[in-house]
Design an enzyme around this catalytic site. Sequence first.
Site, PDB file in Angstrom:
ATOM      1  N   GLU A   7     -11.003   5.955   3.717  1.00 16.40           N
ATOM      2  CA  GLU A   7     -10.318   5.075   4.667  1.00 16.40           C
ATOM      3  C   GLU A   7      -9.519   5.860   5.709  1.00 16.40           C
ATOM      4  O   GLU A   7      -8.594   5.333   6.328  1.00 16.40           O
ATOM      5  CB  GLU A   7      -9.399   4.117   3.913  1.00 16.40           C
ATOM      6  CG  GLU A   7     -10.140   3.192   2.970  1.00 16.40           C
ATOM      7  CD  GLU A   7      -9.208   2.271   2.209  1.00 16.40           C
ATOM      8  OE1 GLU A   7      -8.693   1.311   2.823  1.00 16.40           O
ATOM      9  OE2 GLU A   7      -8.976   2.511   1.015  1.00 16.40           O
TER      10      GLU A   7
ATOM     11  N   SER B  69     -10.678  -1.500   1.500  1.00 13.45           N
ATOM     12  CA  SER B  69     -11.418  -1.897   2.707  1.00 13.45           C
ATOM     13  C   SER B  69     -12.847  -2.321   2.395  1.00 13.45           C
ATOM     14  O   SER B  69     -13.759  -2.129   3.197  1.00 13.45           O
ATOM     15  CB  SER B  69     -11.425  -0.755   3.739  1.00 13.45           C
ATOM     16  OG  SER B  69     -10.124  -0.515   4.219  1.00 13.45           O
TER      17      SER B  69
ATOM     18  N   TYR C  57     -12.515  -4.842  10.599  1.00 13.24           N
ATOM     19  CA  TYR C  57     -12.018  -3.943  11.640  1.00 13.24           C
ATOM     20  C   TYR C  57     -12.702  -4.093  12.997  1.00 13.24           C
ATOM     21  O   TYR C  57     -12.474  -3.287  13.887  1.00 13.24           O
ATOM     22  CB  TYR C  57     -12.112  -2.498  11.146  1.00 13.24           C
ATOM     23  CG  TYR C  57     -11.301  -2.285   9.889  1.00 13.24           C
ATOM     24  CD1 TYR C  57      -9.920  -2.461   9.898  1.00 13.24           C
ATOM     25  CD2 TYR C  57     -11.907  -1.964   8.679  1.00 13.24           C
ATOM     26  CE1 TYR C  57      -9.168  -2.291   8.741  1.00 13.24           C
ATOM     27  CE2 TYR C  57     -11.158  -1.793   7.521  1.00 13.24           C
ATOM     28  CZ  TYR C  57      -9.795  -1.956   7.562  1.00 13.24           C
ATOM     29  OH  TYR C  57      -9.059  -1.796   6.430  1.00 13.24           O
TER      30      TYR C  57
ATOM     31  N   ARG D 199       0.293  -6.558   0.002  1.00 15.25           N
ATOM     32  CA  ARG D 199      -0.509  -7.737   0.333  1.00 15.25           C
ATOM     33  C   ARG D 199      -1.356  -8.105  -0.865  1.00 15.25           C
ATOM     34  O   ARG D 199      -1.978  -7.233  -1.483  1.00 15.25           O
ATOM     35  CB  ARG D 199      -1.397  -7.465   1.550  1.00 15.25           C
ATOM     36  CG  ARG D 199      -1.895  -8.739   2.236  1.00 15.25           C
ATOM     37  CD  ARG D 199      -2.964  -8.479   3.272  1.00 15.25           C
ATOM     38  NE  ARG D 199      -4.226  -8.152   2.646  1.00 15.25           N
ATOM     39  CZ  ARG D 199      -4.846  -6.981   2.771  1.00 15.25           C
ATOM     40  NH1 ARG D 199      -4.316  -6.027   3.511  1.00 15.25           N
ATOM     41  NH2 ARG D 199      -5.988  -6.761   2.155  1.00 15.25           N
TER      42      ARG D 199
ATOM     43  N   ASP E  96      -4.470 -10.495  -2.371  1.00 14.78           N
ATOM     44  CA  ASP E  96      -5.653 -11.244  -1.961  1.00 14.78           C
ATOM     45  C   ASP E  96      -6.053 -12.245  -3.041  1.00 14.78           C
ATOM     46  O   ASP E  96      -5.960 -11.961  -4.243  1.00 14.78           O
ATOM     47  CB  ASP E  96      -6.821 -10.284  -1.701  1.00 14.78           C
ATOM     48  CG  ASP E  96      -6.538  -9.335  -0.542  1.00 14.78           C
ATOM     49  OD1 ASP E  96      -5.703  -9.686   0.312  1.00 14.78           O
ATOM     50  OD2 ASP E  96      -7.139  -8.248  -0.500  1.00 14.78           O
TER      51      ASP E  96
ATOM     52  N   GLU F 196      -6.577  -8.802  -6.007  1.00 13.08           N
ATOM     53  CA  GLU F 196      -6.028  -7.449  -6.033  1.00 13.08           C
ATOM     54  C   GLU F 196      -4.748  -7.397  -5.209  1.00 13.08           C
ATOM     55  O   GLU F 196      -4.405  -8.337  -4.485  1.00 13.08           O
ATOM     56  CB  GLU F 196      -7.032  -6.441  -5.483  1.00 13.08           C
ATOM     57  CG  GLU F 196      -7.410  -6.664  -4.032  1.00 13.08           C
ATOM     58  CD  GLU F 196      -8.434  -5.638  -3.539  1.00 13.08           C
ATOM     59  OE1 GLU F 196      -7.993  -4.603  -3.009  1.00 13.08           O
ATOM     60  OE2 GLU F 196      -9.636  -5.876  -3.689  1.00 13.08           O
TER      61      GLU F 196
ATOM     62  N   ASN G 271      -2.701  -4.779  -2.491  1.00 17.06           N
ATOM     63  CA  ASN G 271      -2.724  -3.597  -1.630  1.00 17.06           C
ATOM     64  C   ASN G 271      -1.291  -3.137  -1.404  1.00 17.06           C
ATOM     65  O   ASN G 271      -0.483  -3.891  -0.855  1.00 17.06           O
ATOM     66  CB  ASN G 271      -3.370  -3.938  -0.287  1.00 17.06           C
ATOM     67  CG  ASN G 271      -4.810  -4.379  -0.448  1.00 17.06           C
ATOM     68  OD1 ASN G 271      -5.707  -3.579  -0.495  1.00 17.06           O
ATOM     69  ND2 ASN G 271      -5.016  -5.690  -0.560  1.00 17.06           N
TER      70      ASN G 271
ATOM     71  N   GLY H 252      -2.744  -2.502   5.898  1.00 19.07           N
ATOM     72  CA  GLY H 252      -3.074  -1.971   7.211  1.00 19.07           C
ATOM     73  C   GLY H 252      -2.116  -2.448   8.283  1.00 19.07           C
ATOM     74  O   GLY H 252      -1.537  -3.533   8.194  1.00 19.07           O
TER      75      GLY H 252
END
Length: 308
Positions: free
Chosen positions: A21, A150, A216, A255, A257, A269, A271, A275
């Site tokens: 990443e 990602s 992205y 974050r 999900d 999960e 994070n 980002g």
Amino acid sequence: MTREEMKTKKIGVLLGGLSAEREISLKTGNASLSALQQLGYDVVAIDVNKGLPQQLLQAGIEVAFIALHGRFGEDGRVQGLLEMMQIPYTGSGVMASSIAIDKVMTKQIFSYHQLPTPRFDFMRPGDSTKDLLLRCQDLPVVVKPSREGSTIGITIVKNQTELAAGIQRAADLDGTVLVEEYIDGIELTVSVLNGEAFPVIQIVPRSGFYDYQSKYTTGATKYLIPAPISPALYKLVQQAAVKACHVLGCRGAARVDFMCREDDFQCIEVNTIPGMTATSLLPQAAKVAGIDFPQLVEMILLDADIDK
């Protein structure tokens, strides 16, 4: 640390790194660097490589703003180095970082704390791929490398041939492979900052799958903020996001999900270093909450500390 105290410190934005990443980390780091410069902080970019300790010492870094994604940055290793060097840093500590990046460990902790998560099986290094294939008969499933982000290396499989290929693809990236029940529903995400949940976002990729390109590429995905779901579900996923961060021991920004079918939600999960690019979810949620990008970056910075 107060704003006045932080203004006296030499801040290093740790970006780039050695993971798959790296490209996204450079974008996150440069955006954060620009915001901190705009706010008048003494800040420099540190492209993380094998000589990181020397780079930190030579630059006189007193506080680290971690903008790394994936392994060697989001997995507790850099955090451990900074602990040893007694340099305060942003985000989660060593333990929370190392657990959250491992999707299998995260789901085991979710299960223990009764946070709903899709049914799953997994394979650790040295385990038999054949045995995993035999156990995974209820298809479709999602196959993931346990410690990549990602959506790198993820495959949605519908038959045994695809399953074998998906496991191999994931195993090429990480020795630990997660096989997870496929949830046919809507995708939600909730950013959490310092224990407070931001507005819920519904993710609607035009391709139907929120993969690397959908994440992205500008315009490839619609983001509905606040998510058009029932008030009850909205509140439940925010509460679950805060609880997920709490049980993993996360700090600063994170974050969480989710996948949802009707009013049933499943935690996927966490994070620990979300980002901060032009299409990233944390800045979008913060904006709806009335927090602009420079203010968000500053809030993350001011929480920098040694793990406690």
